[in-house]
Design an enzyme around this catalytic site. Structure first.
Site, mmCIF file in Angstrom:
data_model
loop_
_atom_site.group_PDB
_atom_site.id
_atom_site.type_symbol
_atom_site.label_atom_id
_atom_site.label_comp_id
_atom_site.label_asym_id
_atom_site.label_seq_id
_atom_site.Cartn_x
_atom_site.Cartn_y
_atom_site.Cartn_z
ATOM 1 N N CYS A 5 6.736 -6.786 0.544
ATOM 2 C CA CYS A 5 5.383 -6.438 0.987
ATOM 3 C C CYS A 5 4.411 -7.607 0.934
ATOM 4 O O CYS A 5 3.569 -7.760 1.827
ATOM 5 C CB CYS A 5 4.859 -5.261 0.167
ATOM 6 S SG CYS A 5 5.850 -3.754 0.381
ATOM 7 N N LYS A 15 0.822 3.965 1.930
ATOM 8 C CA LYS A 15 1.500 3.423 3.108
ATOM 9 C C LYS A 15 3.005 3.625 2.990
ATOM 10 O O LYS A 15 3.534 3.840 1.891
ATOM 11 C CB LYS A 15 1.194 1.932 3.279
ATOM 12 C CG LYS A 15 1.725 1.030 2.167
ATOM 13 C CD LYS A 15 1.281 -0.403 2.390
ATOM 14 C CE LYS A 15 1.784 -1.340 1.300
ATOM 15 N NZ LYS A 15 3.232 -1.564 1.333
ATOM 16 N N ASP A 38 0.558 -2.839 -4.126
ATOM 17 C CA ASP A 38 1.622 -1.957 -4.622
ATOM 18 C C ASP A 38 1.994 -2.135 -6.101
ATOM 19 O O ASP A 38 3.173 -2.040 -6.463
ATOM 20 C CB ASP A 38 2.890 -2.128 -3.765
ATOM 21 C CG ASP A 38 2.641 -1.909 -2.285
ATOM 22 O OD1 ASP A 38 1.555 -1.429 -1.926
ATOM 23 O OD2 ASP A 38 3.533 -2.233 -1.480
#
Length: 201
Positions: free
Chosen positions: A116, A86, A26
């Site tokens: 995450c 996602k 990310d």
């Protein structure tokens, strides 16, 4: 009375290129101005991505809700087609899980450390996969969240490491065919990512 010494089995969690994957979590444009030391961890992450290409280590790249948070930062030079969108916080989407194959070790880096990264590390550990969290390539919005996440992951069995440590362990020997290329990547000192400025891991 004969006393038998207890034998402790220790998981050394050595990295081997053939069974390792790099998980890039990310690192997206929208986070650029809000993550602690974003520029520095981006520089370190770019080194890891380049090394993965040189060493031919598969990468898993995810993007958290890219419609709102943007795509992977240009510094990593990631092919957009390989990025997996996602909404869950873990990187272990159905697609990723199906493609784990014989992965024994994951080198994990990106953001945010306490969300995450942490949830991905815990999920991988539950599956019996060794997790190497690259501390100088992970961060959060605050140093507090970052350091607490490192503690949680370490206590859960993850290995906290640096990007140079990962790369030298994967090569093992200066006779490695890619040694010169990897050495060129890290010739200049890595930027200070702020881990030890005010606290310790």
């Amino acid at each position: 009375i004969l006393k038998m010494a207890a034998t402790t089995t220790r998981n050394i969690a050595r990295l081997t290129a053939a069974t390792t994957r790099f998980f890039v979590c990310d690192l997206q444009e929208r986070f650029r101005d809000s993550i602690y030391k974003f520029k520095e961890i981006s520089t370190t992450s770019a080194r890891l991505v380049s090394a993965a290409r040189i060493l031919k280590i598969p990468m898993v790249v995810t993007e958290q809700y890219p419609k709102a948070l943007g795509t992977t930062i240009k510094e990593l030079d990631i092919d957009p087609s390989i990025a997996i969108p996602k909404t869950c916080f873990t990187m272990l989407t159905e697609e990723v899980v199906k493609d784990l194959g014989d992965t024994q070790s994951v080198v994990l880096f990106g953001i945010e450390a306490h969300v995450c990264i942490q949830q991905t590390a815990l999920d991988l550990l539950e599956r019996g996969i060794d997790v190497h969290v690259v501390a100088d390539a992970c961060s959060s919005r605050t140093l507090t969240d970052r350091l607490l996440a490192f503690d949680r992951m370490k206590n859960s069995g993850a290995i906290l490491t640096s990007h140079e440590s990962v790369l030298f362990e994967l090569m093992r020997d200066s006779k490695h065919p890619n040694f010169k290329e990897i050495s060129a990547l890290i010739r200049n000192p890595a930027p200070d990512t702020g881990i030890f400025n005010t606290s310790r891991m």
